[in-house]
Design an enzyme around this catalytic site. Structure first.
Site, short mmCIF file in Angstrom:
data_model
loop_
_atom_site.label_atom_id
_atom_site.label_comp_id
_atom_site.label_asym_id
_atom_site.label_seq_id
_atom_site.Cartn_x
_atom_site.Cartn_y
_atom_site.Cartn_z
N CYS A 70 0.95 -0.92 -0.25
CA CYS A 70 -0.31 -0.21 -0.19
C CYS A 70 0.62 1.22 -0.21
CB CYS A 70 -0.58 -0.31 1.46
SG CYS A 70 -2.26 1.41 1.41
N CYS A 73 0.21 3.62 3.27
CA CYS A 73 0.71 3.11 4.81
C CYS A 73 1.66 3.58 4.74
CB CYS A 73 1.21 1.95 4.54
SG CYS A 73 -0.45 0.42 4.75
N HIS A 116 -3.63 0.59 8.10
CA HIS A 116 -4.28 0.36 7.36
C HIS A 116 -5.80 -0.05 6.78
CE1 HIS A 116 -3.62 -1.23 2.85
NE2 HIS A 116 -4.29 -2.18 3.45
N ASN A 156 -14.28 8.73 -1.85
CA ASN A 156 -14.90 7.53 -2.16
C ASN A 156 -14.31 6.73 -0.80
OD1 ASN A 156 -15.71 9.02 -4.49
ND2 ASN A 156 -13.70 8.40 -5.07
N HIS A 167 -7.02 1.46 1.92
CA HIS A 167 -6.30 2.48 2.99
C HIS A 167 -6.81 3.91 3.27
CE1 HIS A 167 -2.67 3.53 5.22
NE2 HIS A 167 -3.82 4.54 5.69
N HIS A 169 -8.45 7.34 3.21
CA HIS A 169 -8.26 7.87 3.03
C HIS A 169 -9.48 8.98 2.04
CE1 HIS A 169 -7.70 5.97 -1.13
NE2 HIS A 169 -8.27 7.11 -1.53
N GLN A 171 -9.74 12.59 -0.75
CA GLN A 171 -9.05 13.75 -1.24
C GLN A 171 -9.48 14.94 -1.55
OE1 GLN A 171 -8.51 11.53 -5.81
NE2 GLN A 171 -9.63 10.41 -4.79
#
Length: 341
Positions: A70, A73, A116, A156, A167, A169, A171
């Site tokens: 990933c 991470c 994660h 998303n 992971h 997150h 945007q």
């Protein structure tokens, strides 16, 4: 919260938001990275009067890597990632494969945790408050960039939505134009004010707050399923005070948001047969137009394609082709299920 800015090996900016009061020792990014991707292109659709982003370089972006590869991470040993640090609380950095870049805008990734396997719903109010502060900080900084017209903050979540990295997150896009959705919403607000002399968003909030579709509320926020919900799970979150964007929220409003939003996401994950796939999007006022900022109101809209355990809503021809939505689930039913979850 402590903020520290640095740069990655290819020159992209990275910003750490740490919850403790110590000094961050910034490790260098030891990767050998190719030059930044070429700029994207905006093309104007004269029929719909909308901008379309062309970003052919994104075809090569990382797609569903195994967890031990990933890129979000923390770095460790020989494993070098987008975050050259052994740990972090919240971190933002310029996207390596941006939809917008150069003079056309800026795209950032905001990682919610170095863990994660967690999710935004499981992080707790303190971390969510840090994330709210980071959203506000990035909005303020990106709004000041030349040419930026609107800052769009979103998450998303889930492969059903099209997520390519698991992971936790979100945007942030700094857009060189006002989105078509915002323009249409503000046209409605302008027409409503001309016809009634009132604020459309305040009227929507007042109507929903008194009705059967409220899911959660506290002193500063109300979360409700809208009367004309398009999606089987759809929740809008409004601040009680009319503010244009995230930086305008005061400390009490940010804390109350962190508490309510975590509660809402937890309920959403308990609705069906596992973690709910969703899009969660902040609608903020355009940056540099006082008239539009006076019409706009900050709000969060969360929606999911999950309509039942093991079943997804796929957009039909009338929805994808004509923009006419139909919903198989009554909004009142969704609100009741979320209250009971």
């Amino acid at each position: 919260m402590r903020k520290t800015s640095a740069h990655l090996a290819d020159g992209r900016e990275i910003i750490y938001y740490d919850e403790d009061g110590g000094t961050r020792v910034q490790a260098p990014d030891l990767r050998e990275l190719p030059p930044a991707a070429p700029g994207s292109e905006l093309r104007w659709d004269p029929l719909r009067r909308e901008q379309v982003i062309l970003a052919a370089h994104r075809q090569g972006r990382t797609h569903l890597p195994p967890s031990d590869e990933c890129p979000l991470c923390p770095s460790g040993g020989d494993r070098l990632t987008e975050v050259p640090s052994s740990s972090y609380d919240v971190v933002a950095f310029e996207n390596r494969f941006p939809a917008l870049s150069g003079t056309e805008g800026r795209c950032e990734v905001l990682c919610f945790s170095s863990d994660h396997d967690t999710s935004l719903a499981g992080l707790g109010p303190r971390r969510l408050r840090t994330i709210v502060d980071a959203w506000a900080d990035r909005t303020e900084e990106l709004s000041a960039r030349p040419g930026v017209k609107q800052v769009y903050v979103f998450e998303n979540r889930g492969p059903e939505i099209g997520v390519t990295l698991h992971h936790p997150h979100g945007q942030i896009y700094a857009l060189p134009f006002v989105t078509p959705r915002t323009e249409r919403d503000l046209d409605s607000a302008r027409l409503h004010r001309a016809e009634t002399g009132r604020d459309l968003f305040a009227d929507i909030l007042a109507t929903e707050a008194a009705g059967p579709r409220v899911v959660l509320a506290n002193e500063h926020w109300t979360a409700f399923v809208p009367e004309a919900a398009r999606w089987p799970v759809e929740v809008h979150v409004y601040p009680h005070r009319a503010v244009p964007d995230l930086p305008a929220l005061d400390g009490a409003e940010r804390t109350a948001l962190a508490e309510l939003y975590g509660d809402l996401l937890g309920r959403a994950d308990r609705l069906f047969d596992g973690p709910l796939p969703y899009v969660s999007a902040w609608h903020q006022a355009p940056v540099d137009d006082p008239g539009l900022r006076g019409l706009a109101r900050l709000r969060l809209e969360l929606f999911s394609v999950r309509r039942a355990p093991g079943k997804l809503k796929y957009l039909a021809g009338t929805e994808s082709g004509a923009g006419v939505f139909s919903n198989d689930v009554a909004p009142e039913t969704t609100a009741r299920r979320l209250r009971e979850a």
